[in-house]
Design an enzyme around this catalytic site. Structure first.
Site, short mmCIF file in Angstrom:
data_model
loop_
_atom_site.label_atom_id
_atom_site.label_comp_id
_atom_site.label_asym_id
_atom_site.label_seq_id
_atom_site.Cartn_x
_atom_site.Cartn_y
_atom_site.Cartn_z
N SER A 138 0.86 -1.18 0.00
CA SER A 138 0.00 0.00 0.00
C SER A 138 0.90 1.23 0.00
O SER A 138 2.06 1.16 0.42
CB SER A 138 -0.89 0.00 1.25
OG SER A 138 -1.54 1.26 1.42
N TYR A 151 -1.57 -0.92 10.36
CA TYR A 151 -1.51 -1.23 8.93
C TYR A 151 -0.17 -0.79 8.35
O TYR A 151 0.48 -1.54 7.60
CB TYR A 151 -2.67 -0.52 8.24
CG TYR A 151 -2.86 -0.84 6.78
CD1 TYR A 151 -3.18 -2.14 6.36
CD2 TYR A 151 -2.78 0.15 5.81
CE1 TYR A 151 -3.40 -2.43 5.03
CE2 TYR A 151 -2.99 -0.13 4.46
CZ TYR A 151 -3.31 -1.42 4.08
OH TYR A 151 -3.52 -1.70 2.76
#
Length: 272
Positions: A138, A151
């Site tokens: 990401s 995350y």
């Protein structure tokens, strides 16, 4: 058609980027191994891809399930040419409010699970001198993004593992790709964990206005076929942030060159 006839294993293949990658690879003639937890959804994806693909459901965090899954995949396909570690879960909560169990869950799913599956698939790729491993990270794996501390920790860690792995096995014929999506139009925000570990249930405007997943998958597949090692699929400010933190090809080549010049042997000899 770089993937024609190749066996490609995709985790998190029931929806979003994983399903889009399956459709894109199927158009190139790949044979697919589709993993996730929702069998009905996986079967729908298989049909979208022309059918005849292997549905291989398992929980990626169940490390005891990995060896049987790898054996089933190899029995069906003969060998695994491509592994795409896509399964993951995001977060939307401030660190000060977030229970430690949320960190444990996200790191288990987004970091340890793809490492465990890669470690199980890797030896056969190294032995035959070919293969391709892709980590779906990401932009939050390059830039610390608020409300995503768990995350970001997992995705930064995944990038580090992949970079080090590439340096070790790239000269042996195994390609390793770090893929950094920005906002893609999926359910990632709805499925994100909140501070107490519950599902968020709502999306973000930036996600809803993001890149179409099939378009994103087309870009990813083309970049992998071209041998790109850092693949950023984003737009606007997300693209700018990702490019700002991109590792140069010269640095990646330098790291990979260490192994080809006997780095591991010298390290092992020095430890004796």
């Amino acid at each position: 058609m770089a993937f024609a006839g190749q066996a490609a294993w995709i985790t998190g293949a029931s929806s979003g980027i994983g399903a889009a990658l399956a459709r894109g690879l199927a158009r190139q003639g790949a044979r697919l191994i589709l993993s996730g937890r929702n069998v009905d959804a996986l079967e729908q994806v298989s049909e979208q891809c022309g059918g005849g693909h292997l549905i291989l459901p398992f929980e990626t965090t169940d490390h005891d399930a990995i060896a049987p899954a790898v054996a089933a995949a190899e029995e069906w396909s003969g060998r695994i040419d491509v592994l795409i570690n896509n399964a993951g879960i995001s977060q939307r909560s401030l660190a000060v409010d977030t229970d430690l169990s949320v960190y444990e869950r996200i790191i288990a799913v987004d970091l340890l699970a793809p490492i465990a599956l890669t470690q199980a698939v890797l030896p056969a790729m190294v032995k035959r001198g070919s293969g391709r491993i892709a980590m779906i990270s990401s932009i939050a794996g390059k830039v610390g993004v608020p409300m995503r501390t768990a995350y970001c920790a997992a995705k930064f860690g995944l990038a580090g593992y992949a970079d080090a792995l590439r340096a070790e096995v790239g000269y042996l014929g195994v390609q390793v790709h770090n893929i950094y999506p920005g906002s893609i139009r999926t359910d990632v925000s709805r499925n994100a964990l909140t501070a107490d570990g519950s599902r968020r249930g709502v999306s973000d405007q930036v996600i809803d206005n993001g890149i179409d997943p099939d378009e994103a998958a087309t870009r990813m597949i083309a970049a992998m076929a071209a041998g790109e090692r850092e693949i950023i699929v984003a737009e606007g400010s997300e693209l700018a942030m990702g490019e700002e933190r991109r590792m140069s090809d010269s640095l990646l080549d330098l790291l990979g060159g260490f192994m080809a010049k006997g780095y591991a042997k010298r390290m092992n000899e020095g430890a004796q």
